[in-house]
Scaffold this active site. Structure first.
Site, PDB file in Angstrom:
ATOM      1  N   MET A  99      51.002  26.125  76.435  1.00  0.00           N
ATOM      2  CA  MET A  99      51.169  25.036  77.406  1.00  0.00           C
ATOM      3  C   MET A  99      50.228  23.879  77.106  1.00  0.00           C
ATOM      4  O   MET A  99      50.577  22.715  77.282  1.00  0.00           O
ATOM      5  CB  MET A  99      50.960  25.544  78.837  1.00  0.00           C
ATOM      6  CG  MET A  99      52.009  26.565  79.277  1.00  0.00           C
ATOM      7  SD  MET A  99      53.718  26.017  79.029  1.00  0.00           S
ATOM      8  CE  MET A  99      53.776  24.588  80.079  1.00  0.00           C
ATOM      9  N   GLU A 100      49.037  24.184  76.621  1.00  0.00           N
ATOM     10  CA  GLU A 100      48.080  23.128  76.280  1.00  0.00           C
ATOM     11  C   GLU A 100      48.563  22.316  75.081  1.00  0.00           C
ATOM     12  O   GLU A 100      48.457  21.084  75.072  1.00  0.00           O
ATOM     13  CB  GLU A 100      46.696  23.732  76.017  1.00  0.00           C
ATOM     14  CG  GLU A 100      45.991  24.205  77.265  1.00  0.00           C
ATOM     15  CD  GLU A 100      46.538  25.479  77.903  1.00  0.00           C
ATOM     16  OE1 GLU A 100      46.157  25.771  79.050  1.00  0.00           O
ATOM     17  OE2 GLU A 100      47.345  26.194  77.263  1.00  0.00           O
ATOM     18  N   LEU A 133      51.208  27.316  87.795  1.00  0.00           N
ATOM     19  CA  LEU A 133      50.824  28.712  87.592  1.00  0.00           C
ATOM     20  C   LEU A 133      50.108  28.957  86.266  1.00  0.00           C
ATOM     21  O   LEU A 133      49.922  30.099  85.843  1.00  0.00           O
ATOM     22  CB  LEU A 133      52.054  29.617  87.712  1.00  0.00           C
ATOM     23  CG  LEU A 133      52.766  29.530  89.070  1.00  0.00           C
ATOM     24  CD1 LEU A 133      54.029  30.369  89.069  1.00  0.00           C
ATOM     25  CD2 LEU A 133      51.840  29.928  90.203  1.00  0.00           C
ATOM     26  N   CYS A 134      49.695  27.891  85.627  1.00  0.00           N
ATOM     27  CA  CYS A 134      49.011  27.968  84.338  1.00  0.00           C
ATOM     28  C   CYS A 134      47.524  28.265  84.567  1.00  0.00           C
ATOM     29  O   CYS A 134      46.884  27.648  85.418  1.00  0.00           O
ATOM     30  CB  CYS A 134      49.197  26.631  83.628  1.00  0.00           C
ATOM     31  SG  CYS A 134      48.804  26.654  81.896  1.00  0.00           S
ATOM     32  N   HIS A 135      46.983  29.217  83.813  1.00  0.00           N
ATOM     33  CA  HIS A 135      45.564  29.553  83.940  1.00  0.00           C
ATOM     34  C   HIS A 135      44.684  28.449  83.364  1.00  0.00           C
ATOM     35  O   HIS A 135      45.001  27.902  82.296  1.00  0.00           O
ATOM     36  CB  HIS A 135      45.251  30.841  83.170  1.00  0.00           C
ATOM     37  CG  HIS A 135      45.834  32.055  83.773  1.00  0.00           C
ATOM     38  ND1 HIS A 135      47.126  32.450  83.533  1.00  0.00           N
ATOM     39  CD2 HIS A 135      45.309  32.964  84.629  1.00  0.00           C
ATOM     40  CE1 HIS A 135      47.369  33.567  84.199  1.00  0.00           C
ATOM     41  NE2 HIS A 135      46.289  33.897  84.883  1.00  0.00           N
ATOM     42  N   ASP A 164      53.819   4.159  77.356  1.00  0.00           N
ATOM     43  CA  ASP A 164      53.148   3.275  78.310  1.00  0.00           C
ATOM     44  C   ASP A 164      52.592   2.036  77.619  1.00  0.00           C
ATOM     45  O   ASP A 164      52.727   0.917  78.127  1.00  0.00           O
ATOM     46  CB  ASP A 164      52.027   4.029  79.021  1.00  0.00           C
ATOM     47  CG  ASP A 164      51.317   3.160  80.035  1.00  0.00           C
ATOM     48  OD1 ASP A 164      52.014   2.561  80.890  1.00  0.00           O
ATOM     49  OD2 ASP A 164      50.077   3.071  79.985  1.00  0.00           O
TER      50      ASP A 164
END
Length: 160
Positions: free
Chosen positions: A113-114, A75-77, A128
């Site tokens: 969020m970014e 739901l992130c723009h 990794d």
């Protein structure tokens, strides 16, 4: 505390309407760490890892992750980042790689969020690249440090 914004009045998930919000400069800063054995950190610091420059590759991965945040978080723009800065550095006590991300945009929604995604992807890349020598590495402390801009104004974590 306000309501969860990603649910409509019927309790169904939806993308928040940001169309009426003002475009403002929005900034978010996040951090996190990946803890590892001393020997693993020495490999990272010396650049002796056979896969190459671990921190350099992790920095690029974090930038790429931030740019794709809306593809990962349902739901992130999607937003246009105007700047993203990642600082990765070795810490000796306890042995860890620290990551700090600062994301910026001029838009109608924030970049928290970014910034958080950049940190997580960068630290996952370290994992990794180093897992062949240290599977016990642990990512922790990923958090938003501060954000500014927008209707809700400025916010900072305790101690910031």
């Amino acid at each position: 505390m306000s309501e969860l914004t990603h649910f409509d009045r019927n309790g169904e998930a939806h993308m928040v309407d940001v169309g009426s919000k003002d475009e403002t400069l929005r900034v978010a800063v996040a951090e996190g760490r990946i803890h590892m054995r001393v020997e693993t950190l020495d490999l990272v610091r010396r650049g002796g890892h056979r896969k190459g420059d671990v921190l350099g590759i992790a920095r690029i991965a974090g930038i790429m992750g931030a740019k794709r945040t809306s593809e990962l978080i349902p739901l992130c723009h999607p937003i246009g980042l105007t700047h993203l800065e990642l600082d990765l550095r070795a810490e000796t006590s306890p042995p860890a790689v620290y990551c700090r991300a600062r994301a910026e945009t001029r838009g109608r929604t924030g970049v928290e969020m970014e910034a958080l995604t950049a940190v997580q992807v960068a630290l996952l890349t370290v994992y990794d690249m180093c897992k062949a020598v240290d599977r016990a590495m642990q990512i922790d402390g990923v958090r938003l440090l501060r954000k500014s801009g927008g209707k809700s104004g400025d916010w900072a974590a305790g101690g910031e």
